[in-house]
Every structure is written in structure tokens, then in C-alpha cells.
Design a protein around this motif. Sequence first.
Motif, PDB file in Angstrom:
ATOM      1  N   VAL A  91      47.905  53.759  42.264  1.00 47.43           N
ATOM      2  CA  VAL A  91      46.814  52.826  41.952  1.00 47.43           C
ATOM      3  C   VAL A  91      45.524  53.287  42.609  1.00 47.43           C
ATOM      4  O   VAL A  91      44.464  53.304  41.975  1.00 47.43           O
ATOM      5  CB  VAL A  91      47.181  51.385  42.365  1.00 47.43           C
ATOM      6  CG1 VAL A  91      45.988  50.445  42.191  1.00 47.43           C
ATOM      7  CG2 VAL A  91      48.379  50.874  41.558  1.00 47.43           C
ATOM      8  N   VAL A  92      45.588  53.685  43.864  1.00 50.12           N
ATOM      9  CA  VAL A  92      44.395  54.172  44.566  1.00 50.12           C
ATOM     10  C   VAL A  92      43.790  55.355  43.803  1.00 50.12           C
ATOM     11  O   VAL A  92      42.576  55.430  43.611  1.00 50.12           O
ATOM     12  CB  VAL A  92      44.732  54.572  46.021  1.00 50.12           C
ATOM     13  CG1 VAL A  92      43.610  55.390  46.644  1.00 50.12           C
ATOM     14  CG2 VAL A  92      45.030  53.344  46.863  1.00 50.12           C
ATOM     15  N   ARG A  93      44.643  56.249  43.339  1.00 59.38           N
ATOM     16  CA  ARG A  93      44.169  57.450  42.630  1.00 59.38           C
ATOM     17  C   ARG A  93      43.413  57.109  41.352  1.00 59.38           C
ATOM     18  O   ARG A  93      42.443  57.771  40.994  1.00 59.38           O
ATOM     19  CB  ARG A  93      45.364  58.335  42.312  1.00 59.38           C
ATOM     20  CG  ARG A  93      45.013  59.594  41.583  1.00 59.38           C
ATOM     21  CD  ARG A  93      46.222  60.460  41.379  1.00 59.38           C
ATOM     22  NE  ARG A  93      45.890  61.552  40.491  1.00 59.38           N
ATOM     23  CZ  ARG A  93      46.764  62.231  39.796  1.00 59.38           C
ATOM     24  NH1 ARG A  93      48.045  61.940  39.899  1.00 59.38           N
ATOM     25  NH2 ARG A  93      46.397  63.201  39.013  1.00 59.38           N
ATOM     26  N   PHE A  94      43.859  56.080  40.634  1.00 60.85           N
ATOM     27  CA  PHE A  94      43.247  55.735  39.352  1.00 60.85           C
ATOM     28  C   PHE A  94      42.339  54.508  39.419  1.00 60.85           C
ATOM     29  O   PHE A  94      41.917  53.999  38.390  1.00 60.85           O
ATOM     30  CB  PHE A  94      44.325  55.552  38.278  1.00 60.85           C
ATOM     31  CG  PHE A  94      44.980  56.842  37.904  1.00 60.85           C
ATOM     32  CD1 PHE A  94      44.341  57.726  37.039  1.00 60.85           C
ATOM     33  CD2 PHE A  94      46.203  57.200  38.447  1.00 60.85           C
ATOM     34  CE1 PHE A  94      44.923  58.944  36.712  1.00 60.85           C
ATOM     35  CE2 PHE A  94      46.795  58.410  38.119  1.00 60.85           C
ATOM     36  CZ  PHE A  94      46.158  59.284  37.253  1.00 60.85           C
ATOM     37  N   ASP A  95      42.055  54.042  40.615  1.00 59.72           N
ATOM     38  CA  ASP A  95      41.139  52.915  40.825  1.00 59.72           C
ATOM     39  C   ASP A  95      39.832  53.483  41.379  1.00 59.72           C
ATOM     40  O   ASP A  95      39.498  53.307  42.541  1.00 59.72           O
ATOM     41  CB  ASP A  95      41.768  51.914  41.799  1.00 59.72           C
ATOM     42  CG  ASP A  95      40.878  50.725  42.087  1.00 59.72           C
ATOM     43  OD1 ASP A  95      39.909  50.481  41.332  1.00 59.72           O
ATOM     44  OD2 ASP A  95      41.148  50.032  43.090  1.00 59.72           O
ATOM     45  N   HIS A  96      39.096  54.193  40.518  1.00 58.81           N
ATOM     46  CA  HIS A  96      37.899  54.909  40.958  1.00 58.81           C
ATOM     47  C   HIS A  96      36.830  53.992  41.534  1.00 58.81           C
ATOM     48  O   HIS A  96      36.064  54.404  42.403  1.00 58.81           O
ATOM     49  CB  HIS A  96      37.318  55.735  39.805  1.00 58.81           C
ATOM     50  CG  HIS A  96      38.270  56.775  39.308  1.00 58.81           C
ATOM     51  ND1 HIS A  96      38.238  57.259  38.027  1.00 58.81           N
ATOM     52  CD2 HIS A  96      39.296  57.433  39.920  1.00 58.81           C
ATOM     53  CE1 HIS A  96      39.195  58.158  37.858  1.00 58.81           C
ATOM     54  NE2 HIS A  96      39.851  58.281  38.995  1.00 58.81           N
ATOM     55  N   ASP A  97      36.758  52.757  41.057  1.00 56.68           N
ATOM     56  CA  ASP A  97      35.738  51.821  41.553  1.00 56.68           C
ATOM     57  C   ASP A  97      36.189  51.056  42.791  1.00 56.68           C
ATOM     58  O   ASP A  97      35.430  50.249  43.315  1.00 56.68           O
ATOM     59  CB  ASP A  97      35.351  50.832  40.449  1.00 56.68           C
ATOM     60  CG  ASP A  97      34.641  51.514  39.293  1.00 56.68           C
ATOM     61  OD1 ASP A  97      33.980  52.561  39.527  1.00 56.68           O
ATOM     62  OD2 ASP A  97      34.742  51.017  38.153  1.00 56.68           O
ATOM     63  N   GLY A  98      37.403  51.268  43.235  1.00 56.77           N
ATOM     64  CA  GLY A  98      37.892  50.569  44.431  1.00 56.77           C
ATOM     65  C   GLY A  98      38.024  49.076  44.228  1.00 56.77           C
ATOM     66  O   GLY A  98      37.715  48.297  45.120  1.00 56.77           O
ATOM     67  N   PRO A 105      42.473  57.923  55.855  1.00 58.23           N
ATOM     68  CA  PRO A 105      41.156  57.392  56.220  1.00 58.23           C
ATOM     69  C   PRO A 105      40.232  57.150  55.025  1.00 58.23           C
ATOM     70  O   PRO A 105      39.413  56.237  55.051  1.00 58.23           O
ATOM     71  CB  PRO A 105      40.572  58.465  57.141  1.00 58.23           C
ATOM     72  CG  PRO A 105      41.741  59.224  57.654  1.00 58.23           C
ATOM     73  CD  PRO A 105      42.797  59.149  56.594  1.00 58.23           C
ATOM     74  N   THR A 106      40.377  57.938  53.968  1.00 58.52           N
ATOM     75  CA  THR A 106      39.473  57.811  52.821  1.00 58.52           C
ATOM     76  C   THR A 106      39.616  56.486  52.081  1.00 58.52           C
ATOM     77  O   THR A 106      38.699  56.066  51.384  1.00 58.52           O
ATOM     78  CB  THR A 106      39.704  58.961  51.817  1.00 58.52           C
ATOM     79  OG1 THR A 106      41.092  58.972  51.450  1.00 58.52           O
ATOM     80  CG2 THR A 106      39.307  60.288  52.410  1.00 58.52           C
ATOM     81  N   VAL A 107      40.752  55.817  52.223  1.00 57.74           N
ATOM     82  CA  VAL A 107      40.959  54.529  51.530  1.00 57.74           C
ATOM     83  C   VAL A 107      41.334  53.402  52.486  1.00 57.74           C
ATOM     84  O   VAL A 107      41.622  52.296  52.055  1.00 57.74           O
ATOM     85  CB  VAL A 107      42.038  54.641  50.421  1.00 57.74           C
ATOM     86  CG1 VAL A 107      41.581  55.557  49.308  1.00 57.74           C
ATOM     87  CG2 VAL A 107      43.375  55.046  50.978  1.00 57.74           C
TER      88      VAL A 107
END
Length: 140
Positions: free
Chosen positions: A22-29, A126-128
Motif C-alpha cells: 500500500v505504501v508503494r502505491f499510495d503516492h499521495d500518502g 524512515p521515509t514513511v
Amino acid sequence: MDGPVLLFDGVCNLCNGFVRFVVRFDHDGVFRYAPLQSPVAQELLARHGLPTEDEAFDTVVLVEDGECYTKSTAALRVARRLDGPWPLAYPLVFLPRRLRDGVYDLVAEHRYRLFGRSESCQVPPPTVRERFTERALDTD
């Protein structure tokens, strides 16, 4: 809490893989995340009248717009908001829930045996990390 929150079994390798997906394909966060074992998730479950014990940990829970969704409905509602081809899976929500959740339950029942389990909740990169809820919810 702003935006939808995805609650997941923090020690389940399959569940952690789903969150990474989900994180990978949730570009808008759009999504926030909390392990079901966390105080934040426990509070959200209690607020929505869902079990807070181990029996609650066999499903992902999506808290969105004041509503809770579980099992296949939660997964499909998440897919609907992702980037890439994943929203194309959302029409599966029109299949009978009993059928969808039957498949979901079969995988959930065997997920530790098939995918393994961690001794503790995994630490997000750390990036997410800011997308993972760590604080208690407001008590409004």
C-alpha cells in the motif's frame, strides 16, 4: 486523525507485506497505518465497537470517514485509492461478501503458517515513518 487509517496485525509477515504494498502505491500518502497491537488501534477498535483482543487480529481494518471496514471490503476499499491498476479490483466488492470474506478467511487462517510471523511489530523505514500513528487519539 486526518485521512483513512489502516489497522493491521503488526507481527504478521503477510500483513506487513500488504502495508509495504500500500505504501508503494499510495503516492499521495493518503493512508495512515497502525498495528492492531498499538494503543491507537486499540482505541479506534473500541470506539467502533470492534473486538480489541487477539481475535480481532485476523483482519485488516480500514477506518475511513468515521466508518470501519474489515476483511475483503477493507482491502478492496484500500485498492480503490491506490495508484496504478489496483482500483480496477474494486468492482469485486459487488460479489457476495460471504464469498469474498470466505476466501479472505481461508488466507487469514493460514497466514502465519504460510508467511510466518515476527516476534514484534516491524519498524517502518524512515521515509514513511510519519504515516504510522504512534500517538494516542484525541479524546473528543
